[in-house]
Design a protein around this motif. Sequence first.
Motif, PDB file in Angstrom:
ATOM      1  N   UNK A  28       0.107   5.277  -4.518  1.00  0.00           N
ATOM      2  CA  UNK A  28       0.161   4.556  -5.796  1.00  0.00           C
ATOM      3  C   UNK A  28       1.553   3.984  -6.056  1.00  0.00           C
ATOM      4  N   UNK A  29       1.577   2.863  -6.764  1.00  0.00           N
ATOM      5  CA  UNK A  29       2.831   2.190  -7.085  1.00  0.00           C
ATOM      6  C   UNK A  29       3.001   2.145  -8.607  1.00  0.00           C
ATOM      7  N   UNK A  30       4.219   1.923  -9.035  1.00  0.00           N
ATOM      8  CA  UNK A  30       4.543   1.869 -10.467  1.00  0.00           C
ATOM      9  C   UNK A  30       4.154   0.511 -11.028  1.00  0.00           C
ATOM     10  N   UNK A  31       3.037   0.463 -11.762  1.00  0.00           N
ATOM     11  CA  UNK A  31       2.540  -0.802 -12.297  1.00  0.00           C
ATOM     12  C   UNK A  31       3.430  -1.324 -13.424  1.00  0.00           C
ATOM     13  N   UNK A  32       3.899  -0.441 -14.297  1.00  0.00           N
ATOM     14  CA  UNK A  32       4.746  -0.891 -15.408  1.00  0.00           C
ATOM     15  C   UNK A  32       6.076  -1.443 -14.904  1.00  0.00           C
ATOM     16  N   UNK A  53       2.001 -10.313 -16.230  1.00  0.00           N
ATOM     17  CA  UNK A  53       0.582 -10.001 -16.131  1.00  0.00           C
ATOM     18  C   UNK A  53       0.146  -9.948 -14.673  1.00  0.00           C
ATOM     19  N   UNK A  54       0.578 -10.911 -13.892  1.00  0.00           N
ATOM     20  CA  UNK A  54       0.186 -10.923 -12.480  1.00  0.00           C
ATOM     21  C   UNK A  54       0.631  -9.650 -11.769  1.00  0.00           C
ATOM     22  N   UNK A  55       1.903  -9.301 -11.890  1.00  0.00           N
ATOM     23  CA  UNK A  55       2.413  -8.139 -11.173  1.00  0.00           C
ATOM     24  C   UNK A  55       1.793  -6.847 -11.690  1.00  0.00           C
ATOM     25  N   UNK A  56       1.633  -6.715 -13.014  1.00  0.00           N
ATOM     26  CA  UNK A  56       1.049  -5.499 -13.560  1.00  0.00           C
ATOM     27  C   UNK A  56      -0.407  -5.349 -13.130  1.00  0.00           C
ATOM     28  N   UNK A  57      -1.202  -6.402 -13.283  1.00  0.00           N
ATOM     29  CA  UNK A  57      -2.628  -6.313 -12.969  1.00  0.00           C
ATOM     30  C   UNK A  57      -2.839  -6.149 -11.465  1.00  0.00           C
ATOM     31  N   UNK A  58      -2.055  -6.826 -10.663  1.00  0.00           N
ATOM     32  CA  UNK A  58      -2.179  -6.675  -9.211  1.00  0.00           C
ATOM     33  C   UNK A  58      -1.913  -5.229  -8.797  1.00  0.00           C
ATOM     34  N   UNK A  59      -0.853  -4.638  -9.320  1.00  0.00           N
ATOM     35  CA  UNK A  59      -0.510  -3.260  -8.966  1.00  0.00           C
ATOM     36  C   UNK A  59      -1.487  -2.269  -9.580  1.00  0.00           C
ATOM     37  N   UNK A  60      -1.897  -2.488 -10.829  1.00  0.00           N
ATOM     38  CA  UNK A  60      -2.850  -1.580 -11.472  1.00  0.00           C
ATOM     39  C   UNK A  60      -4.205  -1.628 -10.767  1.00  0.00           C
ATOM     40  N   UNK A  61      -4.640  -2.819 -10.350  1.00  0.00           N
ATOM     41  CA  UNK A  61      -5.909  -2.925  -9.625  1.00  0.00           C
ATOM     42  C   UNK A  61      -5.819  -2.202  -8.282  1.00  0.00           C
ATOM     43  N   UNK A  62      -4.690  -2.316  -7.615  1.00  0.00           N
ATOM     44  CA  UNK A  62      -4.521  -1.600  -6.357  1.00  0.00           C
ATOM     45  C   UNK A  62      -4.532  -0.095  -6.579  1.00  0.00           C
ATOM     46  N   UNK A  63      -3.892   0.359  -7.652  1.00  0.00           N
ATOM     47  CA  UNK A  63      -3.888   1.788  -7.952  1.00  0.00           C
ATOM     48  C   UNK A  63      -5.276   2.292  -8.316  1.00  0.00           C
TER      49      UNK A  63
END
Length: 192
Positions: A12-16, A67-77
């Motif tokens: 997992x990566x840090x979405x925030x 939004x792009x970076x947060x949603x991309x990382x949150x979706x991956x998580x």
Amino acid sequence: MAESLRGPQYEPKDALGRGVQGTLVVGSAGALMSAVQNSLAKQNVGAIGFITRTGSTIAVFAAMGGTYMFVKTAAANLRERDDSFNPAIGGFLAGAILGTRFRTLSAVFGYGAALGGLLGIFDYTGGRIGGIYRDATLDEVSRRGVIRETRRRPVEELVAAIGERPQVHALGYEERRRERLKEKYGILVPEA
């Protein structure tokens, strides 16, 4: 056994953190775009006009990047996969933010689908403009060295293929040139 079939374990990566980073980076690009818009305006609105007059550009860029970076990382998580669907999901929502400037639902969905599709395909094809077939382990100097070694032809082979020209000389060119000039024009060319 089921874990070995799914591939490597997802970390997992840090979405925030990535969302804040995306906001700052793309927001800075938006500030640059806003400053360019302000400098190209026909009326002089002053130096602070890039915030007051065209500041919405900064806000839209910052919101899109975050939004792009947060949603991309949150979706991956959430999906526990790092594949091309994550940039497509993030791109859809970032494009939807861009579409809200036009205040129609069709623009929201259209810009979202266009940006999501573009970013998903870009990630699917390797995420590089240079192509998917380059070896990521080689640096540029090594890659060019390999190209030189595998594609360089000896001078004799090149001269046999295209013939002698002013820029391409084989061994013994100067002697043959002296003889040609002596035969054709009667000029003696001294040796250098």
